[in-house]
Every structure is written in C-alpha cells, then in structure tokens.
Design a protein around this motif. Structure first.
Motif, PDB file in Angstrom:
ATOM      1  N   SER A  18       0.721  -1.039  -0.198  1.00  0.00           N
ATOM      2  CA  SER A  18      -0.028   0.047  -0.057  1.00  0.00           C
ATOM      3  C   SER A  18       1.032   1.149  -0.153  1.00  0.00           C
ATOM      4  O   SER A  18       2.131   1.233   0.374  1.00  0.00           O
ATOM      5  CB  SER A  18      -0.931   0.008   1.187  1.00  0.00           C
ATOM      6  OG  SER A  18      -0.167   0.124   2.465  1.00  0.00           O
ATOM      7  N   PRO A  43      -3.713   2.930  -2.199  1.00  0.00           N
ATOM      8  CA  PRO A  43      -4.121   2.836  -0.999  1.00  0.00           C
ATOM      9  C   PRO A  43      -5.207   1.635  -0.482  1.00  0.00           C
ATOM     10  O   PRO A  43      -5.350   1.229   0.618  1.00  0.00           O
ATOM     11  CB  PRO A  43      -4.701   4.104  -0.489  1.00  0.00           C
ATOM     12  CG  PRO A  43      -5.505   4.590  -1.796  1.00  0.00           C
ATOM     13  CD  PRO A  43      -4.419   3.877  -2.818  1.00  0.00           C
ATOM     14  N   ALA A  44      -5.871   1.337  -1.609  1.00  0.00           N
ATOM     15  CA  ALA A  44      -7.310   0.401  -1.235  1.00  0.00           C
ATOM     16  C   ALA A  44      -6.902  -1.171  -1.477  1.00  0.00           C
ATOM     17  O   ALA A  44      -6.179  -1.378  -2.547  1.00  0.00           O
ATOM     18  CB  ALA A  44      -8.074   0.824  -2.145  1.00  0.00           C
ATOM     19  N   ARG A  45      -7.018  -1.983  -0.562  1.00  0.00           N
ATOM     20  CA  ARG A  45      -6.821  -3.299  -0.438  1.00  0.00           C
ATOM     21  C   ARG A  45      -7.722  -3.926  -1.130  1.00  0.00           C
ATOM     22  O   ARG A  45      -9.102  -3.846  -0.948  1.00  0.00           O
ATOM     23  CB  ARG A  45      -6.446  -3.570   1.110  1.00  0.00           C
ATOM     24  CG  ARG A  45      -6.320  -4.968   1.071  1.00  0.00           C
ATOM     25  CD  ARG A  45      -6.091  -5.569   2.703  1.00  0.00           C
ATOM     26  NE  ARG A  45      -6.371  -7.095   2.796  1.00  0.00           N
ATOM     27  CZ  ARG A  45      -5.585  -7.617   3.866  1.00  0.00           C
ATOM     28  NH1 ARG A  45      -5.688  -6.893   5.076  1.00  0.00           N
ATOM     29  NH2 ARG A  45      -5.696  -8.875   3.937  1.00  0.00           N
ATOM     30  N   VAL A  46      -7.426  -4.756  -2.155  1.00  0.00           N
ATOM     31  CA  VAL A  46      -8.323  -5.642  -2.957  1.00  0.00           C
ATOM     32  C   VAL A  46      -8.387  -6.986  -2.577  1.00  0.00           C
ATOM     33  O   VAL A  46      -9.091  -7.671  -2.442  1.00  0.00           O
ATOM     34  CB  VAL A  46      -7.969  -5.366  -4.646  1.00  0.00           C
ATOM     35  CG1 VAL A  46      -8.828  -6.461  -5.109  1.00  0.00           C
ATOM     36  CG2 VAL A  46      -8.065  -3.944  -5.047  1.00  0.00           C
ATOM     37  N   TYR A  82      -3.071  -3.852  -3.779  1.00  0.00           N
ATOM     38  CA  TYR A  82      -3.574  -2.673  -3.488  1.00  0.00           C
ATOM     39  C   TYR A  82      -3.925  -2.022  -4.920  1.00  0.00           C
ATOM     40  O   TYR A  82      -2.875  -1.721  -5.822  1.00  0.00           O
ATOM     41  CB  TYR A  82      -2.778  -1.988  -2.657  1.00  0.00           C
ATOM     42  CG  TYR A  82      -2.522  -2.350  -1.355  1.00  0.00           C
ATOM     43  CD1 TYR A  82      -3.540  -2.125  -0.418  1.00  0.00           C
ATOM     44  CD2 TYR A  82      -1.677  -3.453  -0.996  1.00  0.00           C
ATOM     45  CE1 TYR A  82      -3.196  -2.411   1.080  1.00  0.00           C
ATOM     46  CE2 TYR A  82      -1.513  -4.051   0.192  1.00  0.00           C
ATOM     47  CZ  TYR A  82      -2.348  -3.593   1.333  1.00  0.00           C
ATOM     48  OH  TYR A  82      -2.238  -4.153   2.448  1.00  0.00           O
ATOM     49  N   ARG A  99      -5.533   4.437  -6.592  1.00  0.00           N
ATOM     50  CA  ARG A  99      -6.395   5.594  -5.710  1.00  0.00           C
ATOM     51  C   ARG A  99      -7.613   5.938  -6.672  1.00  0.00           C
ATOM     52  O   ARG A  99      -8.717   6.470  -6.297  1.00  0.00           O
ATOM     53  CB  ARG A  99      -5.827   6.662  -4.963  1.00  0.00           C
ATOM     54  CG  ARG A  99      -4.987   7.479  -5.853  1.00  0.00           C
ATOM     55  CD  ARG A  99      -4.133   8.442  -4.831  1.00  0.00           C
ATOM     56  NE  ARG A  99      -3.548   9.377  -5.640  1.00  0.00           N
ATOM     57  CZ  ARG A  99      -3.851  10.521  -6.175  1.00  0.00           C
ATOM     58  NH1 ARG A  99      -4.878  11.052  -6.072  1.00  0.00           N
ATOM     59  NH2 ARG A  99      -2.958  11.248  -6.742  1.00  0.00           N
ATOM     60  N   ASP A 126     -19.827  10.466   2.565  1.00  0.00           N
ATOM     61  CA  ASP A 126     -19.648   9.240   2.008  1.00  0.00           C
ATOM     62  C   ASP A 126     -20.687   8.125   2.553  1.00  0.00           C
ATOM     63  O   ASP A 126     -21.153   8.297   3.729  1.00  0.00           O
ATOM     64  CB  ASP A 126     -18.241   8.486   1.774  1.00  0.00           C
ATOM     65  CG  ASP A 126     -17.796   8.104   3.579  1.00  0.00           C
ATOM     66  OD1 ASP A 126     -18.639   7.099   4.057  1.00  0.00           O
ATOM     67  OD2 ASP A 126     -17.138   8.929   3.941  1.00  0.00           O
ATOM     68  N   ASN A 172     -15.041  -3.993   4.449  1.00  0.00           N
ATOM     69  CA  ASN A 172     -13.608  -4.374   4.848  1.00  0.00           C
ATOM     70  C   ASN A 172     -13.624  -5.012   6.166  1.00  0.00           C
ATOM     71  O   ASN A 172     -12.627  -4.140   7.174  1.00  0.00           O
ATOM     72  CB  ASN A 172     -12.836  -3.034   4.527  1.00  0.00           C
ATOM     73  CG  ASN A 172     -12.852  -2.819   3.072  1.00  0.00           C
ATOM     74  OD1 ASN A 172     -12.430  -3.714   2.283  1.00  0.00           O
ATOM     75  ND2 ASN A 172     -13.019  -1.504   2.698  1.00  0.00           N
ATOM     76  N   ARG A 214     -10.328  -4.712   8.834  1.00  0.00           N
ATOM     77  CA  ARG A 214      -9.771  -3.602   9.492  1.00  0.00           C
ATOM     78  C   ARG A 214     -10.114  -3.724  11.074  1.00  0.00           C
ATOM     79  O   ARG A 214      -9.514  -3.139  11.799  1.00  0.00           O
ATOM     80  CB  ARG A 214     -10.614  -2.371   8.915  1.00  0.00           C
ATOM     81  CG  ARG A 214     -10.155  -1.991   7.455  1.00  0.00           C
ATOM     82  CD  ARG A 214     -10.777  -0.578   6.919  1.00  0.00           C
ATOM     83  NE  ARG A 214     -12.124  -0.960   7.166  1.00  0.00           N
ATOM     84  CZ  ARG A 214     -13.186   0.127   6.494  1.00  0.00           C
ATOM     85  NH1 ARG A 214     -12.789   1.288   5.997  1.00  0.00           N
ATOM     86  NH2 ARG A 214     -14.455  -0.123   6.572  1.00  0.00           N
ATOM     87  N   THR A 252     -11.916  -9.870   2.464  1.00  0.00           N
ATOM     88  CA  THR A 252     -11.912  -8.769   1.455  1.00  0.00           C
ATOM     89  C   THR A 252     -13.214  -9.266   0.553  1.00  0.00           C
ATOM     90  O   THR A 252     -13.177 -10.636   0.571  1.00  0.00           O
ATOM     91  CB  THR A 252     -10.588  -8.314   0.597  1.00  0.00           C
ATOM     92  OG1 THR A 252     -10.082  -9.795  -0.003  1.00  0.00           O
ATOM     93  CG2 THR A 252      -9.539  -7.867   1.552  1.00  0.00           C
ATOM     94  N   GLY A 286     -12.391  -0.571  -3.624  1.00  0.00           N
ATOM     95  CA  GLY A 286     -11.761  -0.326  -2.146  1.00  0.00           C
ATOM     96  C   GLY A 286     -12.636  -1.056  -1.465  1.00  0.00           C
ATOM     97  O   GLY A 286     -12.545  -0.994   0.135  1.00  0.00           O
TER      98      GLY A 286
END
Length: 1004
Positions: free
Chosen positions: A744, A749-752, A757, A760, A802, A823, A826, A850, A860
């Motif tokens: 990352s 930044p976004a974990r798949v 990653y 963005r 969001d 996600n 986290r 994920t 993301g």
C-alpha cells in the motif's frame, strides 16, 4: 396359614380399615378450624387399589411392617459396594422406600429398577427436587430457585412448573418430591432457607406453595411441604445444630403455620417435620420438633387435623443425630407421630428398637398398622400397585425436553425485578450517541451476561475480580473515564447468608460509589437478592435489576431486559430496605428490540423444526457449502439461531453464530437501498426522479433520464454487469503497472486482497465505464448491478458525505448493528471472518476478509451492490427495521410508510416484473422451485446473494429469515445450494410448523 385363618385375617383387616377411615374423619372434626376443602389424594382409592393395599398389608410380617416406614439414603454416584449394601437392605429387611441424593439419571434409574425387582412391596422413591431434579442429578434441567419464583406474579407458571417436575420425576421413577419449601424467610441471616423460600410474605408463600404442590399432585407425584412448623426465622442450620424457636403459639399460628394450613386445605399429600426446638410446644431440653409428640401428634395431627403422610427431616442431621444414636432417634420419631423415617442410618437397629417399643406398649400394634396402611395407600395412589421398570432409552433427552427448558426460561424472565429506573434509562436508548461499557464485578473473564449484551451492541468489557486490590480498582476507573454509561453485572454472589457479605467486597462498593458520582450506572445483581443490601451505594444508581440467581439463562434474559428485548414484571418477595421494600418492582415493557428464545416461545415445538438441521446437514454433506448460519424470528423474537459446519472443507474452524460472512448482493438492500429509503423519509430522494437529477456524472450520458423506479426494479435497460477486472490484465495475465501494487501507498491505498492494492483513482475508470455502457429499455427486466455500484456516489451527491459514514451514523449505530461492515479485516480478527472463493483468475488467492465481488473489491471494498459483511444476528436487526416499517429500538430510523412502499411489487399487474423497489418478491408464488418458499405470502420480500446468502421478510407472519453461507468456497462453479433448494426449503419448514400449530397466515 390355613384358609379359615386367612379369611379371619381379611375380615379383621377390613374392620381395621373402616376404623382407620372413621378415626381420620373424627380427627378432621377435631381440627375443624383447619378444615380441608380438598381431600388428601391417596385416602380415597378405587376398589382395585384398595384390594392391592389389603393384600400387601396381609403379606407383611411385623418386622416388614416396621420396615415399610423406613426410607434410606441412596446415591447413584457411589461404587458397587454401596449399591450392593442397599440391595441387601431391600432384600433382607423389606424397607419401604429410599431417598436419592447425588448422581445421574440413568445410573439412578438402573439402580431403581434393580431394587424394585428385589423388593417384596414396591419401594416409594423420593428426592429433594426443590428446583427440579437438577438439585440432585447431573444431566437434568434446573428450574429457578423458590426465591426467584416468589418474584413471579403469574402463579399459573409455577403450577405448570410443578406439573413438569412431576412429569420428569415419574419418568425417572420417582414418586415423592420433598417440595415445596413453605418456610417464611423473614430472617435475612437464615443460613439454611434463604433462597429456598418463596419470600417473607405469608400470602405470597402460600399461593405459590399451593400452585407448586397442585401441579405435582395433579400429575400424581406426592408433594411434601417443609419444614414444619416453619424454619424461616432461624439463624442456625439444622444440618449442623438445633435451632431454637422462641415464638408464642399465637405468632406461630399467625405466621409460620399459615402456609402449611393453606396447602393442607388444598389436599397436601405430605409434610416434612423440621429439626427445631420449640419450647412453647415442648420444653424438653434439646428435643427437636421431629421427636416431639406435642408438635407432631398434638399440633400437626390433632390440632391442625392433618391426615396425610408425615415425614421426618433427615435423621442423620445434627439437629437430632448429635443427641441420639441411630435406631433410638428413629423410634423417638415414630413415638412422636411421624409416619415415615427419612434417612434411617441403621435399619436393623431401628427395627429392633421399634419392636421393643411395641412390646413395652409405647407403640400399639393398631398405631403401627394405621401408619403402614397410610403408606401402602400412598403407594397405591402413586401407581406402585402396577409398577413397571423405567425405560432408560432416551431418558436424558426426555428429562431435558425443550418445553421444560422454555418453561424454566419463562419463569426466570417473569422473576426479573426492576427496582429502579431513573429517567427511564431502561431499556437503553441512544446507542449511537452514548458511549457504553460493561463491567463484570466478581469475574475476571467474559461472562454470559456480557456476551448477551454484545448481541445488541458491541461493547467494551471490563472486569473487577473478587481478589482485586486498590491498584486494579484505580486502573479500572481510569479505563472507564471515556464512557458515560456503564452496565454492571454482579457475579459470584454467595447463595447463603454468612460472614462474607454474600461475596461483596469493599473494592466493589468503592467502584460503585465512584461510578455513580460520574456515570449513568445500570447494575444487575445475579444471585441471592439479600446481597443487594451489601452494595451500599446501590440506591444511587440509575437503574437496578435483581436477578435472584446466576445461570446462563438468567444472564441471557437480563441482557435482553437491559436493551428492551423483553420486559419485566417481577416484584421483591422480601423487604431489603426502606428504599427497596417488600413488593417493590416496576413493570417494564419489552419488544422494542429483538428478543431471543426457543421455538416454544412462538408456539412451535422444537422437534417440528428438525427438518432445518436435516437440510443444512444435507447441504454440508453434499458439499454445497462448508457451513452456514441460520436465524429465524417471529414477531421480533429470534427463536432459531444456529451455526453449522466449518469455515472451509479443511474443517479447521467451526462456524460460530458471531462469525462474519460476505453478504454479496444482500449488500444492495442493506446499504444502497437503506440509504435511499432513509433519504426519502427526509424528503431528499424520490424514486420518480431520474438518475441525472441526483448524480452529476450521469448528466449528458444515456443514463441521465433513467427513472429510479425503473432502476430499482431492474427494468431501466442497464447492462447486467461488466467484468471490470479484465481491463487490468495484459494478455500474459500480469497486471498493468498502473493498476495494482503488492504494497500500500498513497497512490495505491485500497486493499483488494492480501498483498494487492489498487490505484487510488481506478474507481473513476469504473464509473466512466458504467457511464459508457449501453442502455436498452426494450429488453425489459434485466437484473443489473450497475446502478447499485453508482449508489454510493448518489448518496454522496445528495448528502455531502460518503455512504459508509451516512449508513453508520443514521442506521447501523442507532440499530446497534456495528457488526455490519465493509472491509471487516480492519476491525475483526481473521478467525471471525468466513473465507469465500479461491480466485484463480483475478486475485489468484483465497479471499478472506476482502469482498468476493471483483467490482466491489476494485472500489476499495465499498460499494452499493456488494462488499458488506455481517453475521446473521447483526443483519437481522436491519431486517427487523424493515419488518417494522422503519422503527426499531424505540426510534423511527426510516420514516413510516417508506419501507412499506419500497417493499411492494411495482409492476406485477402491468408487466409481470415481480420485483419491488430494490427488494425481491416471490417470482412464482407457491412454486417450491421458485425464489421464495412455496408457502411464502405474495406480500413477502427479500433478497439473495451470490456467495450463498439469503434473507426473507414476511409481514403477514411477522417473520425474518436469514441464511448465510459461503457456497462459493472453494469455487463459484458449485451450484448445489441452489439445486437442493436449501435456502427456501428451510423457510418452508418454518411455514409447515406454523401451519401445524394454526399460526400461519397466507395474506390472501
């Protein structure tokens, strides 16, 4: 014996029986002040049973008659030596009965069968089962203590408990239960009665005692009121010493004897006499009431006119055993007027001593015969004239029947007593604005109570064990600084009065005082209710709940009470203080959130739902899915909630009801649709408006004029789906350099997936691709993900925030559904997340934590069409919000009428499109192969998910059904879950059970 002698004996026998009946009638007249409204059950037998009594009596020698009055102690957890010694007493001396103590039901049944087969006259088998067989036997069901029952307003529940305990007793081969305790516990320091009493009010004790007794005797098990003439106001345990009662006769008649009299008026079958010294009736030094003729014969039999069986309390207790040798104490008990000698410790010595008393004229033969006949009559009434061996097959399961468990839970729930509820803090509200923690006093580990609380809201848990010192106390107070509401459970409370203040420590009192000064405190005391007096600052707490005992069920029920799943009706059976007097207790209404019960709680028998287990096990056996969660609720009560199987086929981890599943397309109705319905309630969204009206990026495209009513019913002409992930790969299968990285960074930044990653700004490419896709309304109904992928942008455009934050703030947190999350890696450990597919084409790894859906992963993990994870329990909160048309937890989270409108079929009558606004509806009502259960009403609605998830809501029958699985593990090619109709088949099992009990509503 020659025929003539036999005939003479029978004539004498009949004359004696007639004299016995007349004597009993005259005794009844003498005690007219205590005249009975209901006859003692075994005194008036039918002819066949009288004949058996006569024949049994005539078969007995003098020694055998004496032995009929003897009951010995027996244990089913002892060795063969003990069993053989009991067998010898049965065969050699022909004893009349036995009382069983610790052991197990099957072992005990096997022993009873042996002893009964060895006995000349069938044995009367008894037990101390005040709170059911579990008082003595393992693997059996515990009912609440009598002090808890004293708090119950509905005495019919106690009557039903008496019936159930009797049914269990008979199934286990038992005939007498030494219950109920009708001692009036008006001495908080009583070391032997206390929680075993119904309380300190004579009317309350009497009514509940009558209910318990009547339930047992209506099922043909003999009740025994104890401990005559009343053991409630003593400070000595008669097991270890001799209590002295210094009350007047007037006081005894007015108070202690009152419940016994009331039970006698209702046909009480037997009484147990206590070991107490009562100078006002007999001032012989150190003479227990059990051995006093003035008490047993004078007071009980003559003055009160009692005709039933009279049992001694155990003759090995120190209240009598410390003064007299075995045998001697027994004969003294008979001389006093007792009928049955309980816990005779030396049978031959007792028989010898009684024979001496007969020879000396202290006991006449007629008196002995009268007692023997009474015992034999009781045996005949109990069915011992036709004894059959106990069938040990399925004995344990029969003694743990679901109905009995449900009844025990009903009683425990009915006992819960709310003593204080300042500013209506209960049930807890404002879950989204108040920071709440739980504290377990007296425990160092997570309690069942705390686990129960977590079902409603994930709380931070703290502990103060009994051995905690001041340093631990200070650390705990520091840890609680950031919270404004504390729910305290008090655990490990001593059952009996003693010098340890019921286990309440100074540190506990200091903690409570400090918290009451700065926090809103809800305190729940599990165990002896007198312990509340030891919590000095208790009256200053915001809410106080008395739970009377500490069991898993009680802790479960109190957690439901705290959050409003159930209400409270209990009242204090004893006076604790001027603040909490006798009868204190507030009624609290439940049902503002889901409650948790058994199938019996909604009128369905547990065995009627056995097909659910069979279907899930079939799915697992056929490898349609490695495991599953199933939750079913009716009327807001979750009555079926189970986890099955494993996370994967390696069988390394079993599924728990708290595990999180990838919800797949259920995300649509749980996120995007939830947000849109909430916005409509605020006047910010209208399904008659266009996509372009709400989403700037749609303006100027072929999607600008699409009406949301068509979009949500999947007939706007959108493309079904787009495989976004394929554009990220070169021909050789490698990812393009600007798409993914292993680590990352700000740009990626976004974990798949694990070590994968995404850039963005790649989401912008996905949205452009959607905007560029074709629209063809002429194709009619086509299920499409695309509008739901756009939904987060729509919500963001309308609200300026969001979608994830919007949902959490306005719906999930107020619901207490923090476990619904995107996600999950986290915030949740991997062990609590169920893996899905091994993705061999795109991510080339097992997907664990994920999202399974490729498009949602590339955004993301957050989208309106997929990406949400949750457990069945957490998801059910949202579904109940929908069932209740937007109301849950006492709040309207979605404006009334909105969910009802969104869940109605829009175009059924005009185009054949069966969908509602975002929800599925039955596509082929009545078809077992349709998308809904065959019996699901046409008004029901729900959704399914690609990973093997399914929810269905039935407003007609007030049902919420959640099925979660990972059928895509290890590959999405596995379609057996659909082919076997597992998901809809389970719901059909529920409908069939409802139909069988007359509870089903078709809605037609």
């Amino acid at each position: 014996m020659d025929p003539a002698s036999t005939q003479l004996s029978r004539l004498k026998m009949r004359l004696f029986i007639n004299f016995f009946a007349l004597s009993a009638f005259l005794v009844g007249l003498v005690g007219s002040a205590f005249a009975q409204d209901h006859s003692i059950p075994f005194l008036n037998l039918e002819a066949e049973k009288e004949k058996w009594v006569e024949e049994a009596y005539l078969s007995l020698s003098l020694e055998e008659k004496i032995a009929q009055l003897i009951m010995i102690p027996v244990y089913s957890n002892k060795d063969k030596v003990h069993i053989d010694s009991v067998s010898n007493l049965v065969k050699r001396y022909r004893i009349g009965g036995m009382i069983f103590f610790q052991g197990g039901p099957v072992r005990q049944a096997q022993m009873i069968n042996r002893f009964q087969q060895e006995s000349k006259v069938p044995l009367m088998i008894s037990i101390d089962g005040e709170w059911g067989l579990a008082m003595r036997l393992d693997s059996t069901l515990r009912f609440p203590f009598q002090m808890a029952l004293g708090a119950v307003r509905n005495d019919s529940l106690i009557y039903e408990m008496g019936r159930e305990i009797a049914r269990q007793s008979k199934r286990a081969g038992l005939h007498v239960n030494f219950a109920p305790v009708v001692d009036i516990n008006n001495n908080p320091a009583n070391p032997v009665i206390g929680f075993r009493s119904f309380g300190e009010d004579k009317e309350r004790v009497s009514k509940k005692g009558v209910a318990y007794m009547s339930g047992m005797q209506d099922e043909m098990v003999l009740a025994s009121a104890k401990h005559f003439p009343g053991h409630g106001d003593t400070n000595v345990d008669s097991h270890y010493g001799l209590p002295v009662i210094h009350f007047s006769k007037e006081r005894l008649h007015e108070l202690e004897l009152y419940p016994f009299r009331k039970l006698m008026e209702q046909g009480l079958g037997s009484v147990m006499v206590a070991h107490m010294h009562i100078p006002v009736y007999d001032n012989t030094p150190n003479l227990a009431s059990t051995l006093s003729k003035s008490v047993v014969t004078g007071l009980l039999k003559e003055e009160m006119g009692y005709e039933g069986l009279v049992f001694t309390d155990a003759l090995n207790m120190q209240g009598v055993a410390s003064y007299y040798e075995p045998g001697v104490v027994d004969v003294k008990a008979l001389l006093a007027g007792n009928d049955m000698l309980l816990n005779t410790m030396d049978v031959p010595a007792t028989i010898t001593e009684v024979k001496k008393a007969i020879e000396s004229g202290d006991i006449t033969g007629e008196e002995l015969d009268r007692r023997v006949l009474k015992v034999l009559k009781a045996k005949a009434w109990l069915g011992l004239d036709n004894w059959e061996p106990i069938n040990t097959s399925s004995l344990v399961s029969d003694l743990n029947a679901p109905y009995a468990r449900h009844l025990s839970r009903q009683l425990a729930a009915a006992s819960l007593t709310v003593l204080k509820n300042k500013d209506s803090v209960l049930p807890l509200k404002n879950l989204d604005t108040r920071r709440t923690a739980s504290v377990a006093l007296g425990s160092a580990t997570l309690t069942s109570f705390q686990q129960g609380l977590d079902r409603y809201q994930r709380l931070d848990h703290f502990y103060l064990p009994k051995d905690a010192d001041r340093n631990k106390l200070v650390n705990l107070l520091n840890g609680l600084e950031g919270y404004d509401r504390i729910v305290i459970g008090v655990h490990g409370v001593s059952l009996r009065a003693g010098s340890d203040r019921f286990g309440i420590t100074p540190e506990m009192n200091l903690l409570l005082k400090e918290l009451n000064n700065t926090k809103e405190v809800v305190i729940c005391v599990f165990g002896n209710v007198y312990a509340l007096n030891e919590l000095v600052d208790l009256p200053q707490s915001a809410a106080v709940i008395a739970a009377y005992q500490e069991t898993a069920d009680t802790q479960d029920l109190v957690s439901q009470l705290v959050f409003g799943g159930i209400g409270a009706t209990g009242t204090l059976p004893v006076a604790l203080s001027s603040v909490f007097p006798l009868g204190a207790g507030m009624e609290l209404e439940g049902g503002i959130r889901v409650s948790y019960g058994m199938p019996e709680s909604v009128g369905v028998r547990s065995e009627q739902l056995a097909g659910i287990d069979s279907l899930v096990q079939l799915a697992i056996r056929e490898r349609a899915t490695p495991g599953a969660q199933v939750l079913i609720a009716k009327g807001g009560r979750i009555f079926f909630h189970k986890a099955y199987g494993h996370h994967n086929y390696e069988l390394a981890r079993e599924v728990s009801i708290d595990d999180l599943y990838d919800l797949a397309s259920i995300t649509k109705i749980s996120t995007a649709l939830a947000a849109l319905m909430h916005l409509q309630g605020e006047g910010k969204f209208d399904e008659n408006e266009t996509l372009g009206h709400y989403l700037p990026m749609a303006r100027g495209t072929n999607k600008e004029s699409l009406v949301y009513r068509d979009i949500l019913t999947h007939q706007a002409g959108l493309t079904a789906w787009i495989s976004f992930w394929q554009a990220t790969q070169r021909k050789n299968g490698r990812f393009r350099w600007y798409t993914f990285k292993q680590d990352s960074s700000l740009r990626f930044p976004a974990r798949v997936a694990d070590k994968l990653y995404i850039h963005r700004k790649y989401g912008d490419k996905i949205y452009r691709e959607i905007m560029d896709s074709k629209v063809d309304p002429s194709q009619g109904y086509v299920y499409s993900d695309l509008s739901f992928i756009l939904a987060p942008k729509v919500v963001e455009s309308i609200t300026g925030m969001d979608m994830e934050f919007y949902l959490r703030s306005n719906i999930y947190q107020p619901l207490g559904a923090d476990g619904l999350t995107f996600n999950p890696y986290r915030v949740f450990p991997a062990t609590q997340i169920v893996p899905t597919e091994y993705d061999s084409l795109f991510r080339r790894q097992l997907l664990h934590g994920t999202v399974h859906d490729e498009g949602a992963a590339m955004l993301g993990g957050i989208s309106g069409h997929a990406g949400l994870f949750g457990s069945a329990n957490e998801l059910s909160k949202l579904m109940h919000l929908y069932l209740n048309d937007g109301r849950y937890g006492g709040e309207s989270l979605i404006k009334p009428g909105v969910v009802r409108k969104f869940s109605k079929c829009v175009f059924c009558e005009t185009s054949g499109n069966f969908r509602a606004l975002g929800f599925d509806r039955p596509s082929r009502p009545g078809d077992p192969n349709g998308n809904a259960a065959a019996s699901a009403p046409v008004t029901s609605f729900g959704h399914s998910g690609f990973t093997g998830t399914y929810i269905w809501i039935d407003p007609e029958n007030e049902l919420v059904y959640v099925f979660l699985s990972n059928r895509v593990h290890p590959t999405r090619e596995n379609r057996k879950l659909y082919q076997l109709n597992i998901r809809t088949g389970i719901l059909e099992e529920v409908y069939q059970a409802l139909k069988a009990n007359g509870l089903y509503k078709s809605g037609n």
